[in-house]
Design a protein around this motif. Structure first.
Motif, PDB file in Angstrom:
ATOM      1  N   ALA A  14     -14.633 -20.966 -21.688  1.00 46.12           N
ATOM      2  CA  ALA A  14     -14.448 -19.651 -21.062  1.00 46.12           C
ATOM      3  C   ALA A  14     -13.053 -19.174 -21.437  1.00 46.12           C
ATOM      4  CB  ALA A  14     -14.602 -19.743 -19.548  1.00 46.12           C
ATOM      5  N   ASN A  15     -12.952 -17.943 -21.895  1.00 50.68           N
ATOM      6  CA  ASN A  15     -11.625 -17.446 -22.290  1.00 50.68           C
ATOM      7  C   ASN A  15     -10.812 -17.052 -21.053  1.00 50.68           C
ATOM      8  OD1 ASN A  15     -12.723 -14.980 -21.574  1.00 50.68           O
ATOM      9  ND2 ASN A  15     -12.182 -13.935 -23.458  1.00 50.68           N
ATOM     10  N   HIS A  16      -9.555 -16.667 -21.285  1.00 47.75           N
ATOM     11  CA  HIS A  16      -8.649 -16.374 -20.172  1.00 47.75           C
ATOM     12  C   HIS A  16      -9.185 -15.263 -19.278  1.00 47.75           C
ATOM     13  CE1 HIS A  16      -5.934 -19.179 -21.756  1.00 47.75           C
ATOM     14  NE2 HIS A  16      -5.264 -18.407 -22.596  1.00 47.75           N
ATOM     15  N   CYS A  17      -9.767 -14.242 -19.892  1.00 47.21           N
ATOM     16  CA  CYS A  17     -10.273 -13.111 -19.116  1.00 47.21           C
ATOM     17  C   CYS A  17     -11.395 -13.564 -18.184  1.00 47.21           C
ATOM     18  CB  CYS A  17     -10.753 -12.010 -20.053  1.00 47.21           C
ATOM     19  SG  CYS A  17     -11.285 -10.508 -19.197  1.00 47.21           S
ATOM     20  N   ALA A  18     -12.331 -14.373 -18.672  1.00 46.47           N
ATOM     21  CA  ALA A  18     -13.427 -14.870 -17.834  1.00 46.47           C
ATOM     22  C   ALA A  18     -12.900 -15.765 -16.716  1.00 46.47           C
ATOM     23  CB  ALA A  18     -14.433 -15.637 -18.696  1.00 46.47           C
ATOM     24  N   GLU A  19     -11.929 -16.603 -17.021  1.00 47.80           N
ATOM     25  CA  GLU A  19     -11.354 -17.474 -15.997  1.00 47.80           C
ATOM     26  C   GLU A  19     -10.664 -16.662 -14.904  1.00 47.80           C
ATOM     27  OE1 GLU A  19      -8.857 -20.006 -18.302  1.00 47.80           O
ATOM     28  OE2 GLU A  19     -10.438 -21.502 -18.651  1.00 47.80           O
ATOM     29  N   ALA A  20      -9.963 -15.598 -15.314  1.00 52.33           N
ATOM     30  CA  ALA A  20      -9.280 -14.753 -14.334  1.00 52.33           C
ATOM     31  C   ALA A  20     -10.288 -14.061 -13.418  1.00 52.33           C
ATOM     32  CB  ALA A  20      -8.413 -13.724 -15.054  1.00 52.33           C
ATOM     33  N   LEU A  21     -11.387 -13.585 -13.973  1.00 54.99           N
ATOM     34  CA  LEU A  21     -12.424 -12.951 -13.163  1.00 54.99           C
ATOM     35  C   LEU A  21     -13.017 -13.952 -12.179  1.00 54.99           C
ATOM     36  CD1 LEU A  21     -14.252 -10.846 -15.900  1.00 54.99           C
ATOM     37  CD2 LEU A  21     -12.925  -9.944 -13.976  1.00 54.99           C
TER      38      LEU A  21
END
Length: 382
Positions: free
Chosen positions: A200-207
């Motif tokens: 999971a990329n950073h954006c998905a992890e942040a969400l």
């Protein structure tokens, strides 16, 4: 332990080292033991591969001196040894000439050595790999049996190094591929055939950390609302099922039953997340992406401000700097009056700029302009 047994053990250690970099010292030590060498060095230089210099029997300064000789002024008699051939130094140069050579005076003598065996393992414009063994000064030269044992092991050293290089290249490709995905400004999630999380990329992890819509768990991906979670699982299962179905005519039927796009509700006033699920077959997987990937999820925030760079708009549509700044603000949904205020201009000037922007972008209304900019100028990277 017989010599044959020590040869087999050394070869085993060599192949173990190809998979575990920390094992090279043990592998080189085993090869030196087979041939009765007191010192040994594996020296590898490559353009795109990690540098490798493994030595046994040398202290730090001694090893660095020999490495420097290999790198800066490799003797001609070593350069002429065929690749893959182990050769006693006495077969290429007399003892008297060897004593006068730079490599002996600068590196071998300070290390207390004399007789040696040298084997070029790889020699091409992008990579030079040399294996050498030596005996302490005053000891006898290597025997024919010692040389024969070295000759048996050398091809395995070469193969192990090639395996190492391929693994290192794969690691670099994987890092490059995942670095690109990581920088995307939308969520990207990769799942295997069992819907388990691969990446999971950073954006998905942040969400997911916000626990507002998207969830990432040890089992994979889910949603805050049970109904959304079910829809997401069904969409993922459909995508993965397309791989198993061979993507034949049944694909259309499956698409009709369960869409591979779903929405994950968020707490008001946030708009829902849009999740697009794409099937990934084994033949689709590109180098650098895990071969186990069978579904890719793209998570988009509908209410995320568009990251449109004015400099890009200026270059694309031949806008002036002020026109591009105003256009970027309008693309974010800001009203013309507010955009004028943020730009430090009056509303009349802003209307004049807008007229010029519409003409240069071949649009006729502000809404049409914003639609064009969002379609063509969405910033995809962080």
């Amino acid at each position: 332990m017989t010599r044959v047994e020590t040869i087999h053990r050394a070869i085993r250690h060599v192949y173990e080292a190809a998979l575990e970099p920390h094992g090279w010292t043990s592998a080189i030590d085993s090869v030196a033991e087979v041939c009765g060498a007191h010192k040994a060095m594996l020296h590898a230089q490559a353009v795109e591969m990690p540098f490798l210099a493994i030595s046994v029997g040398f202290d730090g300064d001694e090893a660095r001196r020999l490495q420097r000789e290999f790198e800066t002024r490799l003797p001609d008699w070593i350069k002429t040894i065929p690749v893959g051939k182990a050769l006693r130094q006495t077969s290429a140069i007399s003892d008297a000439d060897f004593r006068r050579s730079d490599i002996y005076r600068e590196a071998i003598r300070p290390a207390g050595g004399f007789y040696g065996i040298v084997a070029p393992l790889i020699r091409d414009p992008d990579q030079q790999v040399l294996f050498s063994m030596g005996r302490d000064l005053g000891k006898a030269d290597f025997s024919d049996d010692d040389l024969a044992a070295a000759s048996l092991i050398v091809p395995h050293l070469t193969t192990a190094l090639q395996v190492r290089n391929r693994l290192a290249a794969a690691d670099l490709r994987a890092k490059g591929a995942y670095d690109v995905i990581t920088q995307l400004n939308i969520g990207v999630i990769l799942l295997d055939a069992a819907m388990r999380l691969i990446f999971a990329n950073h954006c998905a992890e942040a969400l997911a950390r916000s626990c507002d819509g998207l969830l990432l768990t040890g089992q994979g991906v889910s949603a805050a609302r049970p109904s959304d979670a079910k829809n997401l699982r069904d969409a993922i299962a459909t995508a993965i099922g397309l791989n198993n179905s061979g993507r034949d005519v049944s694909e259309a039927a499956m698409r009709a039953q369960v869409p591979m796009r779903c929405y994950l509700a968020r707490r008001p006033p946030r708009l829902p997340l849009v999740v697009r699920v794409l099937p990934v077959s084994e033949s689709d997987v590109r180098e650098g992406i895990s071969a186990g990937t069978r579904a890719a999820l793209f998570v988009i925030e509908l209410d995320k401000p568009a990251g449109i760079e004015p400099i890009v708009l200026a270059a694309t549509f031949h806008l002036t700097r002020r026109e591009a700044t105003l256009a970027a603000l309008l693309a974010q949904g800001i009203e013309l009056a507010e955009a004028a205020s943020r730009s430090g201009i009056g509303i009349g000037t802003a209307r004049g700029y807008l007229k010029q922007i519409l003409a240069k972008t071949d649009t006729h209304r502000q809404a049409e302009l914003v639609s064009l900019l969002l379609r063509g100028g969405l910033q995809m990277t962080r």
